[in-house]
Design an enzyme around this catalytic site. Sequence first.
Site, mmCIF file in Angstrom:
data_model
loop_
_atom_site.group_PDB
_atom_site.id
_atom_site.type_symbol
_atom_site.label_atom_id
_atom_site.label_comp_id
_atom_site.label_asym_id
_atom_site.label_seq_id
_atom_site.Cartn_x
_atom_site.Cartn_y
_atom_site.Cartn_z
ATOM 1 C CG HIS A 60 48.261 40.927 103.555
ATOM 2 N ND1 HIS A 60 47.967 42.201 104.009
ATOM 3 C CD2 HIS A 60 47.157 40.177 103.827
ATOM 4 C CE1 HIS A 60 46.749 42.194 104.536
ATOM 5 N NE2 HIS A 60 46.233 41.007 104.438
ATOM 6 C CG HIS A 79 42.187 38.174 102.700
ATOM 7 N ND1 HIS A 79 42.089 37.499 103.906
ATOM 8 C CD2 HIS A 79 43.050 39.193 102.927
ATOM 9 C CE1 HIS A 79 42.841 38.103 104.799
ATOM 10 N NE2 HIS A 79 43.437 39.130 104.243
ATOM 11 C CD GLU A 96 42.878 43.072 104.671
ATOM 12 O OE1 GLU A 96 43.394 41.955 104.482
ATOM 13 O OE2 GLU A 96 43.036 43.701 105.738
HETATM 14 C C1 LIG Z 1 43.538 41.505 111.394
HETATM 15 C C2 LIG Z 1 43.000 41.925 110.097
HETATM 16 C C3 LIG Z 1 43.678 41.179 108.995
HETATM 17 C C4 LIG Z 1 44.450 42.214 108.154
HETATM 18 O O1 LIG Z 1 44.928 41.859 107.068
HETATM 19 O O2 LIG Z 1 44.636 43.347 108.669
HETATM 20 C C5 LIG Z 1 42.718 40.402 108.156
HETATM 21 O O3 LIG Z 1 42.912 40.153 106.997
HETATM 22 S S1 LIG Z 1 41.313 39.819 108.991
HETATM 23 C C6 LIG Z 1 40.755 38.467 107.921
HETATM 24 C C7 LIG Z 1 39.497 37.862 108.460
HETATM 25 N N1 LIG Z 1 38.357 38.736 108.238
HETATM 26 C C8 LIG Z 1 37.596 38.617 107.141
HETATM 27 O O4 LIG Z 1 37.789 37.753 106.314
HETATM 28 C C9 LIG Z 1 36.457 39.621 107.020
HETATM 29 C C10 LIG Z 1 35.730 39.482 105.701
HETATM 30 N N2 LIG Z 1 35.201 38.148 105.534
HETATM 31 C C11 LIG Z 1 33.886 37.871 105.768
HETATM 32 O O5 LIG Z 1 33.093 38.714 106.134
HETATM 33 C C12 LIG Z 1 33.463 36.431 105.560
HETATM 34 O O6 LIG Z 1 34.609 35.609 105.568
HETATM 35 C C13 LIG Z 1 32.716 36.220 104.195
HETATM 36 C C14 LIG Z 1 31.404 37.015 104.225
HETATM 37 C C15 LIG Z 1 33.569 36.615 103.031
HETATM 38 C C16 LIG Z 1 32.390 34.753 104.078
HETATM 39 O O7 LIG Z 1 31.821 34.344 105.271
HETATM 40 P P1 LIG Z 1 31.199 32.869 105.371
HETATM 41 O O8 LIG Z 1 32.157 31.866 104.802
HETATM 42 O O9 LIG Z 1 30.734 32.628 106.751
HETATM 43 O O10 LIG Z 1 29.946 33.074 104.469
HETATM 44 P P2 LIG Z 1 29.313 32.155 103.396
HETATM 45 O O11 LIG Z 1 29.537 30.707 103.709
HETATM 46 O O12 LIG Z 1 27.918 32.639 103.233
HETATM 47 O O13 LIG Z 1 30.154 32.496 102.073
HETATM 48 C C17 LIG Z 1 29.514 33.177 101.011
HETATM 49 C C18 LIG Z 1 30.151 32.642 99.754
HETATM 50 O O14 LIG Z 1 31.498 33.139 99.700
HETATM 51 C C19 LIG Z 1 32.394 32.053 99.627
HETATM 52 N N3 LIG Z 1 33.568 32.431 100.393
HETATM 53 C C20 LIG Z 1 33.678 32.534 101.723
HETATM 54 N N4 LIG Z 1 34.922 32.923 102.068
HETATM 55 C C21 LIG Z 1 35.605 33.049 100.910
HETATM 56 C C22 LIG Z 1 36.938 33.399 100.574
HETATM 57 N N5 LIG Z 1 37.821 33.701 101.547
HETATM 58 N N6 LIG Z 1 37.308 33.431 99.280
HETATM 59 C C23 LIG Z 1 36.418 33.119 98.311
HETATM 60 N N7 LIG Z 1 35.113 32.768 98.530
HETATM 61 C C24 LIG Z 1 34.739 32.735 99.825
HETATM 62 C C25 LIG Z 1 31.674 30.865 100.219
HETATM 63 O O15 LIG Z 1 32.222 29.688 99.726
HETATM 64 C C26 LIG Z 1 30.271 31.131 99.726
HETATM 65 O O16 LIG Z 1 30.215 30.750 98.379
HETATM 66 P P3 LIG Z 1 29.005 29.801 97.866
HETATM 67 O O17 LIG Z 1 29.321 29.536 96.425
HETATM 68 O O18 LIG Z 1 27.751 30.612 98.115
HETATM 69 O O19 LIG Z 1 29.082 28.580 98.750
HETATM 70 CO CO LIG Z 2 44.439 40.538 105.565
#
Ligand SMILES: CC[C@H](C(=O)O)C(=O)SCCNC(=O)CCNC(=O)[C@H](O)C(C)(C)COP(=O)(O)OP(=O)(O)OC[C@H]1O[C@@H](n2cnc3c(N)ncnc32)[C@H](O)[C@@H]1OP(=O)(O)O
Ligand SMILES: [Co+2]
Length: 134
Positions: free
Chosen positions: A7, A79, A130
């Site tokens: 997805h 993602h 993912e």
């Molecule tokens: C029910 C489950 C379902 C499934 O398919 O089965 C799911 O998909 S659940 C989906 C939700 N869960 C997750 O996304 C878990 C993994 N994600 C994380 O742990 C956080 O979202 C993380 C660590 C990727 C980012 O968290 P956060 O935004 O709070 O952290 P930062 O601000 O420190 O971000 C660090 C850096 O990464 C960039 N960033 C954040 N999110 C994304 C993204 N989705 N795509 C690309 N880049 C991303 C953010 O802008 C920061 O970049 P920087 O240049 O340092 O500003």
């Molecule tokens: Co997902």
Amino acid sequence: MIGRLNHVAIAVPDLQAASDQYRTALGANVGKPQDEPAHGVTVVFIELPNTKIELLYPLGEDSPISGFLEKNPSGGIHHVCYEVDDIIAARDHLQSEGARVLGNGEPKIGAHGKPVLFLHPKDFNGCLVELEEV
Ligand SMILES: CC[C@H](C(=O)O)C(=O)SCCNC(=O)CCNC(=O)[C@H](O)C(C)(C)COP(=O)(O)OP(=O)(O)OC[C@H]1O[C@@H](n2cnc3c(N)ncnc32)[C@H](O)[C@@H]1OP(=O)(O)O
Ligand SMILES: [Co+2]
């Protein structure tokens, strides 16, 4: 190692509006909202002939997607999810290649009842990846 694209996830500011838009404007087959408290999101899956779209909305105070929506208030692609045969073997291989596995490194059960893991976006060209074991 990675197989089919399972997805593409889109974080949205309004889950009902996005669902209605996919159902009416885009004529898609839109599922019902599913709360996933272990992941801090509510998801809606949209079945396409060759993959799925996963609409995401924050659930609870510390949703992992809240930061993303603050930075992208209109929403955005959050993602991509690739399928793997063996998520532990995939994880170990990726870690040996220096990739960061998010969380505690152990798979969680995702929205399809299958084990999932996430890889840091900074390690994959700015794309949150993912993996889902199918
Ligand atoms: C029910 C489950 C379902 C499934 O398919 O089965 C799911 O998909 S659940 C989906 C939700 N869960 C997750 O996304 C878990 C993994 N994600 C994380 O742990 C956080 O979202 C993380 C660590 C990727 C980012 O968290 P956060 O935004 O709070 O952290 P930062 O601000 O420190 O971000 C660090 C850096 O990464 C960039 N960033 C954040 N999110 C994304 C993204 N989705 N795509 C690309 N880049 C991303 C953010 O802008 C920061 O970049 P920087 O240049 O340092 O500003
Ligand atoms: Co997902």
